[in-house]
Design a protein around this motif. Structure first.
Motif, PDB file in Angstrom:
ATOM      1  N   GLY A   1       0.819  -1.214   0.000  1.00 43.19           N
ATOM      2  CA  GLY A   1       0.000   0.000   0.000  1.00 43.19           C
ATOM      3  C   GLY A   1       0.847   1.255   0.000  1.00 43.19           C
ATOM      4  O   GLY A   1       1.849   1.347   0.718  1.00 43.19           O
TER       5      GLY A   1
ATOM      6  N   TYR B   1      -9.829  -5.479  -6.107  1.00 41.57           N
ATOM      7  CA  TYR B   1      -8.480  -5.927  -5.743  1.00 41.57           C
ATOM      8  C   TYR B   1      -8.585  -7.024  -4.686  1.00 41.57           C
ATOM      9  O   TYR B   1      -9.629  -7.219  -4.062  1.00 41.57           O
TER      10      TYR B   1
ATOM     11  N   LEU C   1      -6.721  -7.730  -1.132  1.00 39.49           N
ATOM     12  CA  LEU C   1      -5.865  -7.104  -0.132  1.00 39.49           C
ATOM     13  C   LEU C   1      -5.403  -8.166   0.862  1.00 39.49           C
ATOM     14  O   LEU C   1      -6.135  -9.108   1.168  1.00 39.49           O
TER      15      LEU C   1
ATOM     16  N   TRP D   1     -11.525  -6.516  -2.155  1.00 43.40           N
ATOM     17  CA  TRP D   1     -12.027  -5.144  -2.210  1.00 43.40           C
ATOM     18  C   TRP D   1     -12.999  -5.080  -3.388  1.00 43.40           C
ATOM     19  O   TRP D   1     -12.601  -5.139  -4.544  1.00 43.40           O
TER      20      TRP D   1
ATOM     21  N   PHE E   1      -4.800   2.604  -0.211  1.00 40.33           N
ATOM     22  CA  PHE E   1      -4.478   1.437   0.605  1.00 40.33           C
ATOM     23  C   PHE E   1      -3.277   1.775   1.487  1.00 40.33           C
ATOM     24  O   PHE E   1      -2.210   2.138   0.981  1.00 40.33           O
TER      25      PHE E   1
ATOM     26  N   LEU F   1      -0.814  -2.859   4.271  1.00 39.49           N
ATOM     27  CA  LEU F   1      -1.511  -3.788   3.384  1.00 39.49           C
ATOM     28  C   LEU F   1      -0.661  -4.085   2.151  1.00 39.49           C
ATOM     29  O   LEU F   1       0.145  -3.264   1.717  1.00 39.49           O
TER      30      LEU F   1
ATOM     31  N   TYR G   1      -1.557  -5.273  -1.928  1.00 39.85           N
ATOM     32  CA  TYR G   1      -2.723  -5.391  -2.808  1.00 39.85           C
ATOM     33  C   TYR G   1      -2.306  -6.007  -4.145  1.00 39.85           C
ATOM     34  O   TYR G   1      -1.258  -5.691  -4.703  1.00 39.85           O
TER      35      TYR G   1
ATOM     36  N   HIS H   1      -2.904  -6.659  -8.131  1.00 44.10           N
ATOM     37  CA  HIS H   1      -3.478  -5.856  -9.209  1.00 44.10           C
ATOM     38  C   HIS H   1      -2.924  -6.325 -10.552  1.00 44.10           C
ATOM     39  O   HIS H   1      -2.057  -7.218 -10.615  1.00 44.10           O
TER      40      HIS H   1
END
Length: 682
Positions: free
Chosen positions: A336, A397, A399, A417, A429, A433, A435, A437
């Motif tokens: 994040g 996403y 997470l 998410w 974010f 975290l 994530y 993608h």
């Protein structure tokens, strides 16, 4: 030098060497500044850890020369002396070389060595020692790479026992330069101490060390692994179930392991892997692992994969069915971008005009995100020129939390998410975290759900625990995982709707859709892990203290219920079982093989606690049988059996409350009756 004999240091009759030294350890720890210990990586060895380490040596030679690099107050040396004095084949002589540079610790170290001398005299072992008040890295480099300015004679040792400092080494420091001179590039002092000690061993010499587990994998310690494993052959690895217990007085956050290795090029066929909940726990899981399973000869990074039991091997075999990297899936994972203290002026407690959602781990809820939620964290971020680059498009996403410890129920915690639930064009974010993608953009929602199911599976959790010894779940760790194919992830995701599945449902879905097994639910790693977790949950609900909430207690309960991994709770039985059949059940049904000489620990630390709690009864078939009889048997108490059969039902919580109330009333009645009898007798 040979220390003189000081009668004033003689041990009193009600004391022993290790007790005295451990008292000094606690005293010295109080004198050392906490910040100084953290900076230098000084964590003095408790007597229980020292005894465990000393007991791992074979000590096959009659004349022992022992190295302790970074000796502290001498806890490890004292443990070695106690171990040697108790062995049937005692050595003729013991010479100790102890390195220490801390003035406070040196005074304690000298007193410890004097007590060691006294103890060896009692058992007719010739004892000599030398305290070297110089830097070990400097001295070992001088011995290994002599030049015109240093005429040090190389010392060689038959044995080395070390708890090296855990401090980082600056790239431009003298220690870094010295270690390069002996062929090691490392950023941590404990790796340097370990390699230097290995260099100073004689052929076939033994090394026992306790260090953070982090050296076993990752790129930072690749050079250390290669250098060390070229010289040394691993013989035994001991791991702890708890991260805190080995050094609980010092708040050591890293997971530590003990390694025994011998100086030889030839690799043994197998390595002994042992584990216990703590150093003082004599209940050991014991497992012989093929050396090639510990260190794959085809692995250029030389990762050390510690598999504590046959169940762990099954986990690795099942994960091996997945071969895709994130790159091959067209995905990536990033940390994040929002570091909240750097954008403090742009943080908002609640959403308002001109802000976007700011997501923390606190927003995770049942496989998804609850936003906003009840938290003291700021939940929104103002959109400014400064923050715009920290945001991502509001799309779907996956997470995951970046921080988790070994003691937590899950190491990898992932959620979806779902952009459809938030009316915003962008989202932030927070840095705690990770994530997932696709080149900065979101995922297909079905793909995201499938990926979250896989990451949350007990299989991935078990695999990750085997090879991750620190508290972080970094993006690199997630990149190094292997994944199902895109088609398989879509297949998983298609089974998920708005409500995320329970852990049991999720694991069954992974087994059914992904794993190639004829009967996936029978004794699979996920089924076994979930059943053990259920047993622990029951013990917690019944009010057992934290010290009893361990794998040993969970397996003992399952054995006394004759409950196999695939059995329904309603089928629980109440067989009469002794300690040996209980341990045989653990191995046969749950792949947990404990050392045969640990039966008394099961009896003392688990079965007796179950008896005190009224969960089981002893010798119901023959109440007159002495409890110390070899035929002693235990059985689940009838009302407890009836309760446990309802674990999977909607009545469980209500039944637990009723059982506990009834149990307390019975205890009060027994206490009242006992007091009445006492009064009558008086």
């Amino acid at each position: 030098m040979i220390l003189p004999h000081f009668q004033t240091l003689a041990l009193p009759p009600d004391s022993n060497l290790l007790d005295r030294v451990d008292g000094w350890r606690q005293e010295a720890t109080r004198k050392l500044q906490q910040s100084q210990r953290g900076e230098k990586g000084q964590f003095l060895t408790p007597s229980s850890v020292a005894s465990l380490m000393a007991g791992m040596f074979e000590f096959n030679c009659p004349d022992i020369s022992l190295l302790d690099a970074g000796a502290g107050i001498g806890s490890l040396l004292a443990a070695v002396v106690c171990e040697l004095c108790q062995r049937p084949n005692k050595p003729h002589s013991l010479h100790v070389t102890a390195y220490e540079i801390d003035i406070i610790l040196i005074e304690y170290l000298k007193q410890t060595l004097e007590l060691c001398s006294i103890e060896c005299q009692r058992f007719e072992i010739s004892f000599t020692c030398e305290v070297r008040e110089i830097d070990f890295i400097q001295d070992s480099a001088d011995m290994l790479q002599p030049n015109l300015f240093t005429q040090s004679v190389k010392r060689e040792f038959t044995h080395a026992i070390i708890n090296p400092p855990y401090a980082k080494i600056d790239a431009k420091s003298q220690a870094r330069t010295l270690l390069r001179s002996i062929g090691l590039e490392t950023s941590n002092l404990y790796a340097g101490f370990t390699v230097a000690a290995a260099h100073l061993l004689k052929p076939n010499g033994e090394l026992v060390s306790i260090t953070p587990r982090s050296f076993c994998n990752g790129l930072y310690f690749r050079d250390f692994r290669k250098v060390f494993l070229q010289m040394m052959a691993l013989r035994q690895v001991h791991i702890f179930e708890s991260r805190q217990l080995p050094f609980r007085d010092d708040a050591v956050l890293q997971e530590t392991i003990i390694v025994r290795a011998t100086k030889q090029i030839e690799q043994p066929d197998t390595v002994l892997i042992t584990s216990s909940s703590s150093a003082g726990d004599d209940l050991f899981l014991s497992h012989q692992l093929p050396y090639t399973a510990l260190i794959n000869p085809q692995d250029s990074d030389q990762f050390i994969r510690i598999l504590p039991d046959s169940l762990s091997q099954k986990v690795v075999e099942q994960i091996a069915q997945f071969t895709c990297t994130l790159e091959e899936l067209g995905l990536t994972v990033s940390t994040g971008k929002v570091v909240d203290f750097r954008v403090r002026s742009d943080l908002r407690l609640k959403p308002e005009n001109g802000t976007v959602p700011l997501i923390y781990p606190a927003h995770f809820s049942a496989g998804g995100v609850e936003y906003p939620t009840a938290t003291r964290k700021h939940q929104a971020l103002a959109v400014t020129e400064k923050t715009a680059a920290l945001l991502v498009p509001n799309e779907h996403y996956v997470l995951s939390k970046r921080f988790s410890s070994k003691e937590e129920k899950k190491r990898i915690v992932a959620v979806v998410w779902d952009a459809n639930k938030i009316n915003s064009s962008r989202v932030g974010f927070e840095n705690h975290l990770n994530y997932f993608h696709q080149q900065g953009r979101g995922l297909d929602l079905t793909l995201a759900r499938g990926l979250a199911v896989y990451l949350n599976s007990s299989l991935v959790d078990a695999f990750f625990r085997l090879f991750n010894g620190h508290t972080q779940v970094n993006a690199t760790d997630l990149r190094n995982l292997k994944y199902p194919t895109v088609e398989q992830l879509f297949l998983l995701g298609a089974q998920i709707r708005e409500i995320f599945p329970t852990q049991r449902e999720l694991d069954r879905l992974v087994e059914r859709q992904l794993l190639k097994a004829t009967n996936p639910l029978e004794n699979s790693p996920m089924t076994i892990k979930n059943r053990i977790d259920e047993s622990l949950e029951i013990l917690a609900a019944l009010g057992f203290p934290k010290g009893q909430l361990n794998e040993r207690s969970a397996l003992t309960l399952l054995a006394l219920l004759d409950l196999k991994p695939k059995d329904a709770w309603e089928s629980a039985k109440s067989p009469l079982l002794g300690i040996t059949p209980i341990m045989e059940f653990m191995e046969e049904e749950y792949s947990k093989k404990y050392a045969p000489n640990t039966r008394e620990t099961v009896r003392r630390q688990t079965v007796h606690e179950f008896l005190d709690a009224g969960l089981i009864v002893v010798n119901p078939d023959s109440p007159e049988r002495p409890v110390n009889s070899p035929q002693t048997a235990y059985q689940i108490e009838q009302s407890a059996l009836e309760l446990l059969r309802t674990y999977d039902t909607s009545d469980w919580d209500k039944n637990v409350r009723a059982y506990l109330v009834h149990f307390k009333e019975e205890k009060l009645l027994q206490a009242y009756s006992k007091n009445e009898n006492i009064c009558e007798s008086e």
